[in-house]
Scaffold this motif. Sequence first.
Motif, mmCIF file in Angstrom:
data_model
loop_
_atom_site.group_PDB
_atom_site.id
_atom_site.type_symbol
_atom_site.label_atom_id
_atom_site.label_comp_id
_atom_site.label_asym_id
_atom_site.label_seq_id
_atom_site.Cartn_x
_atom_site.Cartn_y
_atom_site.Cartn_z
ATOM 1 N N ALA A 69 11.684 6.455 -7.103
ATOM 2 C CA ALA A 69 10.150 5.514 -7.045
ATOM 3 C C ALA A 69 8.485 6.212 -7.091
ATOM 4 O O ALA A 69 7.520 5.998 -7.123
ATOM 5 N N VAL A 70 8.877 7.328 -6.343
ATOM 6 C CA VAL A 70 7.490 7.570 -5.386
ATOM 7 C C VAL A 70 6.723 8.399 -6.672
ATOM 8 O O VAL A 70 5.295 8.440 -6.270
ATOM 9 N N ARG A 71 7.140 8.564 -8.138
ATOM 10 C CA ARG A 71 6.372 8.924 -8.765
ATOM 11 C C ARG A 71 5.659 8.149 -9.824
ATOM 12 O O ARG A 71 4.810 8.370 -10.238
ATOM 13 N N GLY A 72 5.957 6.809 -9.126
ATOM 14 C CA GLY A 72 5.083 5.914 -10.150
ATOM 15 C C GLY A 72 3.917 5.487 -9.144
ATOM 16 O O GLY A 72 3.164 6.084 -8.093
ATOM 17 N N ASP A 73 2.530 5.079 -10.429
ATOM 18 C CA ASP A 73 1.535 4.713 -9.577
ATOM 19 C C ASP A 73 1.459 3.776 -8.960
ATOM 20 O O ASP A 73 0.393 3.743 -8.344
ATOM 21 N N ASP A 74 2.277 3.158 -7.997
ATOM 22 C CA ASP A 74 2.255 2.311 -7.577
ATOM 23 C C ASP A 74 2.559 2.800 -6.070
ATOM 24 O O ASP A 74 1.984 1.883 -5.297
ATOM 25 N N VAL A 75 2.564 4.426 -5.736
ATOM 26 C CA VAL A 75 3.548 4.907 -5.078
ATOM 27 C C VAL A 75 3.089 5.686 -4.635
ATOM 28 O O VAL A 75 2.825 6.808 -5.624
ATOM 29 N N ASN A 76 2.721 5.822 -3.732
ATOM 30 C CA ASN A 76 2.678 7.357 -3.081
ATOM 31 C C ASN A 76 2.721 7.605 -1.585
ATOM 32 O O ASN A 76 3.848 7.639 -1.041
ATOM 33 N N ALA A 77 2.876 9.517 -2.042
ATOM 34 C CA ALA A 77 4.402 9.836 -0.165
ATOM 35 C C ALA A 77 2.768 9.699 0.537
ATOM 36 O O ALA A 77 1.803 10.528 0.526
ATOM 37 N N GLY A 78 3.513 9.747 1.461
ATOM 38 C CA GLY A 78 2.719 9.989 2.767
ATOM 39 C C GLY A 78 3.127 11.554 2.877
ATOM 40 O O GLY A 78 3.737 11.906 2.871
ATOM 41 N N SER A 310 0.260 2.348 -3.570
ATOM 42 C CA SER A 310 -1.756 3.409 -4.016
ATOM 43 C C SER A 310 -2.477 2.675 -3.922
ATOM 44 O O SER A 310 -2.469 1.455 -4.646
ATOM 45 N N PHE A 311 -3.593 3.637 -3.804
ATOM 46 C CA PHE A 311 -5.523 2.046 -4.269
ATOM 47 C C PHE A 311 -5.144 1.969 -5.444
ATOM 48 O O PHE A 311 -5.830 0.729 -6.095
ATOM 49 N N LYS A 312 -4.303 2.677 -6.452
ATOM 50 C CA LYS A 312 -4.517 2.470 -7.759
ATOM 51 C C LYS A 312 -4.008 0.823 -7.824
ATOM 52 O O LYS A 312 -4.119 -0.305 -8.986
ATOM 53 N N ALA A 369 -0.741 8.026 6.159
ATOM 54 C CA ALA A 369 -0.682 7.629 5.204
ATOM 55 C C ALA A 369 -1.828 6.405 5.442
ATOM 56 O O ALA A 369 -2.227 5.784 6.728
ATOM 57 N N TYR A 370 -3.034 6.140 4.304
ATOM 58 C CA TYR A 370 -3.487 4.656 4.450
ATOM 59 C C TYR A 370 -3.565 3.432 4.516
ATOM 60 O O TYR A 370 -3.974 2.587 5.770
ATOM 61 N N GLN A 371 -1.702 3.561 4.335
ATOM 62 C CA GLN A 371 -1.171 2.019 4.266
ATOM 63 C C GLN A 371 0.234 1.941 4.283
ATOM 64 O O GLN A 371 0.864 2.788 3.903
ATOM 65 N N ALA A 372 1.314 0.995 4.408
ATOM 66 C CA ALA A 372 2.784 0.678 4.622
ATOM 67 C C ALA A 372 3.006 0.117 3.511
ATOM 68 O O ALA A 372 2.059 -1.089 3.246
ATOM 69 N N SER A 373 4.263 -0.183 3.486
ATOM 70 C CA SER A 373 4.750 -0.914 1.714
ATOM 71 C C SER A 373 5.364 -2.453 2.519
ATOM 72 O O SER A 373 6.109 -2.253 4.162
#
Length: 512
Positions: A69-78, A310-312, A369-373
């Motif tokens: 999942a990590v390459r999606g624009d919904d998710v960032n790696a911490g 992600s912020f996006k 990270a700024y936030q978590a899932s």
Amino acid sequence: MKNIFKFRIILFILPVFLFTCEDNLDEEQELIVLTGQIDYTSEDGAFGALIGAYEKFQSVGWEQIPLLAVRGDDVNAGGLGDQQGFADTDNYIYDNSYWMYNSIFENWSQDILQITSQIESLERFRDGGVNSALIDQYIAECKVLRGFITLELSRLFGDVYKIQTTDQTQIEVLPKDELMVWISTQMDEAIPNLLDVAPSQRTDLPGGITSYTALTVKAMANLEIGNYQNVADATGEIINSNAFQLFDDYYHLFKTDGKLANENILEIQYSDFGQASGENVSHLFAFYGPQNWTAAVPEATSGWGFYEPSFKFIKFMLDRGETVRLETSVLFTDRGIAELQTDPAYATLPSWISNTTRDGDVINDYSRAYQASGKHYLPSMELTSGRTDYGTNKNYTVIRYAEVLLMYAEALTRGATGTAGTADNAVNEVRNRAGLGNLSGVTSDQVMDEKFAELAMEWGIRYHDMVRLEKTEELSYDGRTFTMQKAYLPYPQEQLDQSYILNDYYQSQQNN
């Protein structure tokens, strides 16, 4: 009542099992045959062989799904951690010696091979006189598990092994499109032999594979190759069955109340058996959790902070007026909220956005990270008394009926004909649960937006959607630049060194 937990150890007494996880896929000694230990006339033994296949599926490693999942624009790696390769992958920088790549390729290939050995074992039970229709059903369940894992491995690496025998001279690497056709055909073979009920309604194995799981995997495989009519036909059959409903509470769907919900078409089941100590079958959800929180239950431990919405995604949800789906998906910190507000368009946020969840857990600032899932979050109040590990006793949702509805809608907007209502009806059913109004004349782009909102951070669905549609501009965000040459991870070097099957295929592709 039989259940998957009661039969966990059966796997270790089956007639064929993998020697070690480190062995080469193509080495002759990799499979060890045990003789004289199994009563092939026993129906319970056949059921145990089936549970062995489920065990392999259930044993998914903590690193595997995040890598999907990590390459999606919904998710960032911490960041700021010891998994630089994971963070690099998020930025489309690939190192084929990174351990996560090897782990997921090897473990899932081994799982596929093991499940195939369970199928061969089940044939021995048929020869021993066990009810043939029951053996057909169990083999069909194994085929669905094998097909799903092959699908996910191919989504990640592209061309991978087709394994339908433990005769390793017959194992080959196929192009992704051919694998998707094979998976679809395998599901067609399986469907007539599977139970015609929702998984949650199975009494012999609650949550186990049924014909609707196979239909969904078939739809997913055909979606990958743009065969939209097959997608519409498979998902339409699921919808017309009236066997599934959306869980009425989106927030609690991802908590303990959502275990074996009638929305869940496939989920990995875990349990601490309601006991404060002792046996605990669990997933390591700490990978997704915040590094620092003040839990409502003080003893509850925090997570590792490696997985960040992600912020996006957050801005996309705010622009849509999302409430419950945004709340469910994101655990906000004060630092994350402040960073979001540095964008003048989001300087004023809805009052409900807070670093305190509705269940009283305070998500404190942390460096990684700024936030978590939120979808991987279990409120500390829902932990069994005496249990403290982050998220323990939470199931891992794999496929939901909401995804079926949206696949159906997408297929119709891309030219397929359907028998289960309109694309508008399917999309609006999902939107209404989220508290949003109806749409009319739904377009493909609107369906994809709905999938983004509904399925973010789940099994890499967003990334795979963008790849199959070649939406490179969506995946080029926050300083990243994505090209279709980055669609698949490289084969792990360790696998190329070990397997002549994979290495020969790789060399042939390099020479073409």
